[in-house]
Design an enzyme around this catalytic site. Structure first.
Site, PDB file in Angstrom:
ATOM      1  N   GLU A 141      38.764  37.307  29.789  1.00  0.00           N
ATOM      2  CA  GLU A 141      38.763  36.666  31.110  1.00  0.00           C
ATOM      3  C   GLU A 141      39.916  37.188  31.967  1.00  0.00           C
ATOM      4  O   GLU A 141      39.887  37.095  33.191  1.00  0.00           O
ATOM      5  CB  GLU A 141      38.877  35.143  30.925  1.00  0.00           C
ATOM      6  CG  GLU A 141      38.580  34.380  32.187  1.00  0.00           C
ATOM      7  CD  GLU A 141      38.603  32.868  31.982  1.00  0.00           C
ATOM      8  OE1 GLU A 141      38.736  32.417  30.828  1.00  0.00           O
ATOM      9  OE2 GLU A 141      38.495  32.164  32.987  1.00  0.00           O
ATOM     10  N   GLU A 155      52.003  31.590  36.508  1.00  0.00           N
ATOM     11  CA  GLU A 155      53.202  31.191  35.745  1.00  0.00           C
ATOM     12  C   GLU A 155      52.938  31.326  34.242  1.00  0.00           C
ATOM     13  O   GLU A 155      53.791  31.799  33.487  1.00  0.00           O
ATOM     14  CB  GLU A 155      53.583  29.731  36.079  1.00  0.00           C
ATOM     15  CG  GLU A 155      54.141  29.524  37.475  1.00  0.00           C
ATOM     16  CD  GLU A 155      53.071  29.519  38.562  1.00  0.00           C
ATOM     17  OE1 GLU A 155      51.875  29.375  38.237  1.00  0.00           O
ATOM     18  OE2 GLU A 155      53.426  29.687  39.747  1.00  0.00           O
ATOM     19  N   GLY A 188      33.221  25.775  29.085  1.00  0.00           N
ATOM     20  CA  GLY A 188      33.780  24.429  29.206  1.00  0.00           C
ATOM     21  C   GLY A 188      35.079  24.293  28.439  1.00  0.00           C
ATOM     22  O   GLY A 188      35.088  23.808  27.297  1.00  0.00           O
TER      23      GLY A 188
END
Ligand SMILES: Cc1cc2nc3c(=O)[nH]c(=O)nc-3n(C[C@H](O)[C@H](O)[C@H](O)COP(=O)(O)OP(=O)(O)OC[C@H]3O[C@@H](n4cnc5c(N)ncnc54)[C@H](O)[C@@H]3O)c2cc1C
Length: 278
Positions: free
Chosen positions: A149, A262, A35
């Site tokens: 990640e 980006e 989260g």
């Protein structure tokens, strides 16, 4: 989630909590979610506003998260909250998803899957021993988590994409060798990079901003592969409810999740190439 959240738990959770919880995720007995993102805080994660206030030896959390992958199937959440202003005022918790006050609303993606959710926190009580690290460690935790990640979880994604390249070659009636070659090259480059990262990790190395290169290579390779499928299998994306269509649409997310393309290029420019803020 295993590659992303387990290193975080081992580094930041109280040892007894990590020892109790990590095997549940590793053994597949539980699903967890992450989260971080909020409606007003994605790329600018440090602006998050979900707040945690101390009460009765624990904390009370109020706010909203969004795009929380697998939240509707999760038993726990690694949650970033605000406990004070600024980067140093972000604090992480390990929250039980069945706590009173949590509402999960699944969000349907454009490829037709309930992959992620909105998660609402309304005065959710979190015990003090569920804090990950110390008050104010949340930003450091996020900076340690995001490289995972952006890299280690791609190894099996790349293996999956190779199977799609094989399928594309098999299904193409009029093969364009140059286009297929480029798709292969993109995948191979991502795999070589991923191999290097896994090896570095295996040798005890620390992952950091250089994993933005892994993320850019993976996203570029994935989108090129499905663009090639669109070009070589006319109509299969636009006109048919095919697995190709679902995967093509999902590939568009590759330049968004884990930090947008980006943002990865900003990190590469500023932190790896030292090109300055502009
Ligand atoms: C499939 C999927 C799964 C996800 N799972 C999770 C999850 O489990 N947990 C979680 O917390 N989040 C999750 N996310 C959310 C993801 O982390 C955010 O979508 C992402 O960080 C971008 O934030 P945003 O959507 O608010 O876009 P914004 O930050 O609003 O960006 C909008 C656009 O502006 C550009 N932009 C923004 N700032 C800059 C800048 N400084 N320089 C240049 N361009 C800029 C971005 O590149 C983008 O093109 C998921 C997203 C997807 C697509």
């Amino acid at each position: 989630m295993v590659e992303v959240l387990v290193p975080t738990m081992i580094s930041y959770a109280p040892p007894e909590l990590a020892a109790e919880m990590v095997p549940l995720l590793l053994g597949g007995r539980e699903q967890w979610c992450q989260g971080f993102s909020e409606p007003g805080s994605g790329s600018d994660l440090a602006s998050l506003t979900t707040r945690a206030v101390p009460r009765d030896g624990g904390w009370v959390v109020t706010g909203q998260k969004v795009w929380t992958s697998l939240a509707q199937y999760s038993q726990r959440c690694v949650l970033l909250t605000r406990t004070a202003p600024g980067h140093g005022g972000i604090t992480a918790f390990f929250v039980d998803m069945d706590s009173p006050g949590i509402t999960v609303r699944p969000l349907r993606t454009m490829h037709g899957v309930d992959e992620f959710a909105e998660v609402f926190f309304d005065e959710v009580a979190v015990p003090g021993d569920r804090m990950l690290g110390r008050p104010g460690d949340g930003w450091r935790l996020a900076m340690d988590l995001l490289p995972y990640e952006r890299s280690t979880c791609f190894w099996h994604r790349i293996a999956h994409l190779y199977t799609r390249l094989d399928r594309l070659v098999a299904e193409t009636e009029d093969p364009d060798d140059a286009a297929l070659g480029e798709a292969y090259l993109g995948l191979h480059t991502a795999r070589c990079r991923s191999h290097l990262t896994q090896r570095r990790l295996g040798e005890g190395g620390r992952l950091g901003p250089e994993t933005s290169v892994d993320k850019v290579l993976l996203a570029t390779a994935e989108q090129r592969l499905f663009d090639t499928a669109r070009d070589l299998l006319p109509g299969v994306i636009e006109l048919a409810e095919s697995p190709w269509r679902a995967e093509f649409l999902y590939s568009r997310a590759a330049t968004i999740y884990g930090g947008t393309a980006e943002i990865q290029r900003n990190i590469i420019a500023r932190r790896l190439l030292d090109l300055g803020r502009d």
